[in-house]
Design an enzyme around this catalytic site. Structure first.
Site, short mmCIF file in Angstrom:
data_model
loop_
_atom_site.label_atom_id
_atom_site.label_comp_id
_atom_site.label_asym_id
_atom_site.label_seq_id
_atom_site.Cartn_x
_atom_site.Cartn_y
_atom_site.Cartn_z
CG HIS A 258 -2.13 -0.84 1.09
ND1 HIS A 258 -3.26 -0.67 1.86
CD2 HIS A 258 -2.41 -1.88 0.25
CE1 HIS A 258 -4.17 -1.57 1.51
NE2 HIS A 258 -3.66 -2.30 0.54
CE1 TYR B 144 -5.84 4.11 11.18
CE2 TYR B 144 -5.37 3.98 8.84
CZ TYR B 144 -5.14 3.56 10.13
OH TYR B 144 -4.21 2.57 10.38
N PRO C 57 -4.16 0.23 18.73
CG PRO C 57 -6.05 -1.01 18.15
CD PRO C 57 -5.37 -0.37 19.32
CE LYS D 145 3.97 3.38 13.66
NZ LYS D 145 4.26 2.84 12.37
CE1 TYR E 192 -1.33 3.99 9.51
CE2 TYR E 192 -0.11 2.75 7.89
CZ TYR E 192 -1.23 2.92 8.66
OH TYR E 192 -2.25 2.01 8.60
#
Length: 391
Positions: free
Chosen positions: A72, A201, A294, A298, A386
């Protein structure tokens, strides 16, 4: 039994450490309290940072990941019925993440370990770590109905928050830092193709939602729910309806695909760090030392960072007689851990609506999200965190 490194726990951290040590010519024994089927089926993380992907490839266990995993290049943020894509490679110099479930990582590592690695004992319950502050630590364990002892030069506890390793560090020498959140995640697996080709998100006045995936035909999704929620209280239709509401955007072309839900569970949300991560010849890794909510993806990646740090340090001590990296293990890992805690906390508080949230709190969340979508510097900070802090 005797070995150089006794590893407690056959999650991804313990299994990867065994593989790294095997490749470096260092023997180890892995003790896992559960059976193989449980380890290969327990649903956990699904996002691998760039550094984690690179380590798995270098360790010789990345072939199936590269065939079946889904690289991704970004994520989508949704808020105030708007959508904004964060382009990882453009902001990080080419970094990606990989969608490849922890269950699959464990299967690959178990297969490699059983094929040519050291002993991997399932249903071997670690009872205690003894002599951690000596040159000859040992792990007492129960296997096949009998108690036994594993004599080691080093012990690495990859046995999670409830394991025995962390409890072997004397309380007067320990400090813990934690925060619990008044909400959890209701997670589902559904037999339906993902509704978007990247993770979404979403922040809404009704709470947080995350649209993810496990494969091209399996959707993984999450809803923020009150602390203590029972997953059985949510019908399939209610879950899909609520996802639809929270993921809504002013884009008539987007639709949420629905399908049969095959699994439901609720995950509590907490942040936790134990310091130090070393006591004598006992080293903690993964959830035994730290837990993150979550939201930032990580947990698994932090565990990988821990065992990579330990393996490099032990190789330096073994091959060069230089114990400096082992001595610095806790400090080295904690620097990365606290950056991940910071990022996960920031993502959680930016996207989840607290039960006692005020109008001011809502405006601050929207301002933080607006900043991310209008500032390349802020967006790059999210993308760098990220895709992963340096190992």
């Amino acid at each position: 039994m005797r070995t150089t490194v006794g590893i407690i726990g056959a999650g991804p951290a313990g299994l990867l450490l065994a593989r790294l040590l095997h490749n470096a010519g260092i023997d180890s024994v892995v003790l896992e309290s559960r059976d193989r089927a449980y380890v290969e089926q327990r649903q956990r993380a699904g996002i691998l940072e760039q550094g984690t992907v690179d380590v798995l490839r270098e360790a010789g266990v990345g072939a199936r990941m590269d065939r079946e995993g889904m690289p991704h290049d970004g994520i989508e943020l949704r808020f105030d019925r708007r959508r904004h894509r964060v382009d990882f490679p453009a902001l990080t110099g080419g970094k990606q993440v990989m969608v490849y479930a922890q269950t699959e990582v464990c299967k690959d590592l178990i297969a490699a370990q059983l094929a040519d690695g050291g002993p991997l004992l399932f249903e071997a319950e670690a009872l205690a770590v003894e002599g951690a502050d000596t040159d000859a630590p040992r792990v007492r364990f129960r296997h096949e109905g009998r108690e036994d002892v594993l004599d080691c030069a080093y012990v690495v506890g990859c046995d999670g928050f409830w394991g025995v390793a962390r409890n072997a560090i004397p309380a007067p020498e320990s400090a813990t830092y934690e925060r619990t959140y008044p909400f959890g995640w209701l997670g589902i697996l559904a037999d339906v193709a993902p509704s978007h080709d990247e993770l979404v998100y979403a922040r809404s006045d009704r709470g947080f939602a995350l649209l993810s995936m496990r494969s091209p035909s399996v959707t993984r999704a999450y809803l923020q729910v009150p602390e203590g929620t029972d997953a059985a209280d949510w019908s399939d239709d209610a879950i899909w309806d609520e996802l639809d509401r929270r993921l809504a955007v002013d884009d008539p072309a987007w639709r949420l695909a629905r399908g049969p839900i095959t699994q439901k569970s609720v995950t509590p949300m907490r942040s936790y760090v134990h310091e130090p991560m070393r006591h004598g010849r006992l080293f903690l890794a993964g959830d035994a030392a730290h837990i993150v909510p979550p939201t930032g993806a990580k947990g698994l990646n932090l565990a990988v960072g821990d065992v990579v740090t330990f393996a490099r340090a032990l190789v330096a001590a073994t091959e060069k007689g230089d114990g400096a990296l082992l001595d610095a293990y806790s400090q080295t890992c904690l620097r990365r851990v606290w950056q991940a805690e910071r990022f996960s906390y920031a993502m959680t508080t930016m996207l989840h609506r607290a039960p006692d949230a005020t109008a001011f709190d809502d405006k601050i969340q929207l301002a933080r999200l607006d900043r991310l979508t209008t500032s390349k510097a802020a967006e790059a900070d999210l993308a760098e965190a990220y895709t992963g802090f340096p190992l």
